[in-house]
Scaffold this motif. Structure first.
Motif, short mmCIF file in Angstrom:
data_model
loop_
_atom_site.label_atom_id
_atom_site.label_comp_id
_atom_site.label_asym_id
_atom_site.label_seq_id
_atom_site.Cartn_x
_atom_site.Cartn_y
_atom_site.Cartn_z
N THR A 51 0.83 -1.20 0.00
CA THR A 51 0.00 0.00 0.00
C THR A 51 0.86 1.25 0.00
OG1 THR A 51 -1.74 -1.15 1.24
CG2 THR A 51 -1.82 1.26 1.20
N ALA A 52 0.52 2.18 -0.87
CA ALA A 52 1.18 3.49 -0.92
C ALA A 52 0.19 4.54 -0.45
CB ALA A 52 1.64 3.80 -2.34
N LYS A 53 0.59 5.31 0.56
CA LYS A 53 -0.27 6.34 1.14
C LYS A 53 0.44 7.69 1.07
CE LYS A 53 -2.35 7.74 5.55
NZ LYS A 53 -2.52 7.38 6.99
N PRO A 54 -0.20 8.73 0.51
CA PRO A 54 0.45 10.04 0.45
C PRO A 54 0.58 10.64 1.85
CG PRO A 54 -1.82 10.21 -0.32
CD PRO A 54 -1.54 8.75 -0.11
N VAL A 55 1.79 11.03 2.22
CA VAL A 55 2.01 11.56 3.57
C VAL A 55 2.62 12.95 3.57
CG1 VAL A 55 2.24 9.29 4.65
CG2 VAL A 55 4.26 10.40 3.70
N GLY A 56 2.98 13.48 2.43
CA GLY A 56 3.56 14.81 2.41
C GLY A 56 3.76 15.33 1.00
N LEU A 57 3.82 16.66 0.91
CA LEU A 57 4.03 17.34 -0.37
C LEU A 57 5.16 18.34 -0.20
CD1 LEU A 57 3.04 18.21 -3.27
CD2 LEU A 57 1.55 19.85 -2.10
N HIS A 58 6.11 18.35 -1.13
CA HIS A 58 7.21 19.31 -1.10
C HIS A 58 7.09 20.23 -2.30
CE1 HIS A 58 11.12 21.04 -0.31
NE2 HIS A 58 11.44 20.85 -1.58
N LEU A 59 7.16 21.55 -2.03
CA LEU A 59 7.02 22.55 -3.09
C LEU A 59 8.33 23.25 -3.38
CD1 LEU A 59 3.71 24.31 -1.90
CD2 LEU A 59 3.95 22.56 -3.69
N GLU A 60 8.62 23.43 -4.65
CA GLU A 60 9.74 24.24 -5.11
C GLU A 60 9.17 25.25 -6.10
OE1 GLU A 60 13.08 22.06 -6.53
OE2 GLU A 60 12.91 20.52 -4.99
N PRO A 61 9.23 26.57 -5.76
CA PRO A 61 8.54 27.60 -6.56
C PRO A 61 9.04 27.73 -7.99
CG PRO A 61 9.16 28.43 -4.39
CD PRO A 61 9.85 27.13 -4.55
N GLY A 62 10.29 27.35 -8.24
CA GLY A 62 10.85 27.54 -9.57
C GLY A 62 11.60 28.84 -9.72
N THR A 63 11.74 29.58 -8.62
CA THR A 63 12.50 30.82 -8.60
C THR A 63 12.90 31.12 -7.16
OG1 THR A 63 12.40 33.23 -8.99
CG2 THR A 63 10.34 32.13 -8.43
N SER A 64 14.01 31.85 -7.01
CA SER A 64 14.43 32.25 -5.66
C SER A 64 13.64 33.45 -5.16
CB SER A 64 15.93 32.59 -5.66
OG SER A 64 16.20 33.63 -6.60
N ASP A 65 12.92 34.11 -6.05
CA ASP A 65 12.09 35.26 -5.67
C ASP A 65 10.72 34.78 -5.23
OD1 ASP A 65 14.00 37.33 -6.27
OD2 ASP A 65 13.62 36.96 -8.40
N ALA A 66 10.69 34.00 -4.17
CA ALA A 66 9.43 33.45 -3.68
C ALA A 66 9.60 32.97 -2.25
CB ALA A 66 8.96 32.30 -4.57
N GLU A 67 8.49 32.87 -1.55
CA GLU A 67 8.44 32.30 -0.21
C GLU A 67 7.47 31.12 -0.23
OE1 GLU A 67 7.17 35.30 2.48
OE2 GLU A 67 8.91 36.61 2.15
N THR A 68 7.79 30.09 0.55
CA THR A 68 6.91 28.93 0.62
C THR A 68 6.27 28.84 1.99
OG1 THR A 68 8.77 27.50 1.23
CG2 THR A 68 8.19 27.60 -1.11
N PHE A 69 5.13 28.21 2.04
CA PHE A 69 4.40 27.96 3.29
C PHE A 69 4.15 26.46 3.39
CE2 PHE A 69 3.24 32.11 1.63
CZ PHE A 69 3.46 32.95 2.70
N PRO A 70 4.71 25.83 4.44
CA PRO A 70 5.68 26.31 5.43
C PRO A 70 6.99 26.75 4.77
CG PRO A 70 4.74 24.19 6.07
CD PRO A 70 4.37 24.40 4.65
N ALA A 71 7.87 27.33 5.56
CA ALA A 71 9.09 27.91 5.02
C ALA A 71 9.96 26.90 4.29
CB ALA A 71 9.88 28.58 6.14
N ASP A 72 9.96 25.64 4.75
CA ASP A 72 10.79 24.62 4.10
C ASP A 72 10.11 23.99 2.89
OD1 ASP A 72 8.85 23.10 5.35
OD2 ASP A 72 10.24 22.00 6.64
N GLY A 73 8.88 24.40 2.63
CA GLY A 73 8.17 23.87 1.47
C GLY A 73 7.58 22.50 1.67
#
Length: 344
Positions: free
Chosen positions: A241-263
């Motif tokens: 079984t595969a269960k989704p437990v997290g999502l990691h975001l990378e904006p594609g530019t350094s001119d951005a902030e992510t929420f949470p800060a670590d993405g």
């Protein structure tokens, strides 16, 4: 006693049905080869795999990539392949120079070995005792080694190369690489296909400089995926079984902030990731999202979204455990505009 052989694998072009094969459980892919009077392991398998629950993403669904780069699926194992009657029919066809009816199309052998060792019961040069008249009248099957069709032909994959050997009914060989629930669970790992990683964004179409873009997953699409693997004739099964437990975001530019800060956006107790945007939340910081600080200038940022899937398994005899987490990454184009307003 097993007699190991180390020979090159080949393929026989005939399309006859394999011995031990049936319409419901045909072996997958090529099955081995022979040289002289020796029989080698194959690369096909009789293990059946099916998805028993979770969304089916069709052609867009893909296997996850293990987080641990050193983890490998099982390279080979052993499987039952023929009853005494099936083996005898195969050899009789072989002696007549026939079209290999009842003989697996890509796993062949020399007539001398099959007659002397399996019919006449002669002991091999390495001391392996023979089988009188193919063990007709006994309950059980002849087994062979198979290579995992999902792995390359390596030294590890050839550890199961052997002549056919006998195993009594309702028993499993007590040898290395014998089939187990864990082996089936690990084999099923690569068969678990998850939906394409595409997250929901709000505002849709274009984001706005200094205003958060909310990100979340559609819970209905990203439910746990369960795959069942079984080895017919053994009673051995496993469900991975595969269960989704997290999502990691990378904006594609350094001119951005992510929420949470670590993405890293963890899953909620109900399995959801992120919170859907609601009217009036445009200026609030989202639990999961991105704030772009500079417009794209007519182009787009390539946002990356990687979902982590927790992999667990259970099987025969209440066996179970965990396998390395998997990841699946997707990219989405995001256009960012300068105006300081958003449609509500």
């Amino acid at each position: 006693m097993l007699t190991a052989t180390v020979l090159a694998l080949g393929a026989c072009p005939t399309a006859a049905q394999a011995f031990g094969e049936d319409a419901d459980h045909p072996p997958a892919g090529p099955s081995g080869g022979a040289s002289g009077d020796t029989l080698t392991a194959g690369v096909g398998t009789r293990v059946t795999v099916r998805q028993v629950s979770g969304p089916k993403g069709g052609s867009s669904a893909k296997p996850v990539a293990p987080v641990d780069p050193n983890w490998k699926p099982p390279a080979c194992w052993y499987e039952p392949v023929a009853t005494p009657e099936q083996l005898k029919a195969s050899v009789e066809s072989l002696k007549k120079g026939g079209d290999l009816v009842h003989v697996t199309p890509s796993l062949s052998w020399g007539e001398e070995l099959m007659v002397n060792h399996y019919e006449k019961g002669e002991t091999q040069s390495d001391g392996a005792e023979g089988y009188k008249n193919f063990n007709i009248g006994k309950k059980g099957k002849f087994w062979r080694g198979v290579m995992n069709p999902d792995v390359k032909d390596t030294i590890e994959a050839r550890q199961c190369e052997t002549n056919l050997f006998w195993q009594d009914a309702d028993t499993v060989p007590d040898i290395e690489n014998a089939p187990t629930p864990k082996i089936l669970a690990e084999y099923a790992y690569n068969k678990v296909k998850v939906p394409k990683t595409e997250v929901e964004l709000k505002p849709e179409g274009k984001s706005t400089v200094n205003l958060p873009t909310w990100v979340w997953l559609d819970k209905g699409e990203f439910e746990p995926v369960k795959v069942r693997a079984e080895l017919p004739g053994t009673g051995i099964w496993a469900e991975t079984t595969a269960k989704p437990v997290g999502l990691h975001l990378e904006p594609g530019t350094s001119d951005a902030e992510t929420f949470p800060a670590d993405g890293d956006c963890p899953a909620d107790e109900d399995g959801g990731i992120g919170t859907p945007y609601t009217k009036g939340s445009a200026k609030e910081d989202p639990p999961c999202g991105i704030k772009y600080l500079r417009a794209t200038g007519g182009q787009s940022y390539e946002m990356k979204a990687s979902i982590t899937w927790e992999i667990t398994w259970e099987g025969t005899g209440r066996a179970g455990g965990r396998l390395p987490n998997g990841t699946f990454e997707g990219t989405q184009d995001v256009t960012v505009q300068e105006i300081q307003s958003i449609n509500r």
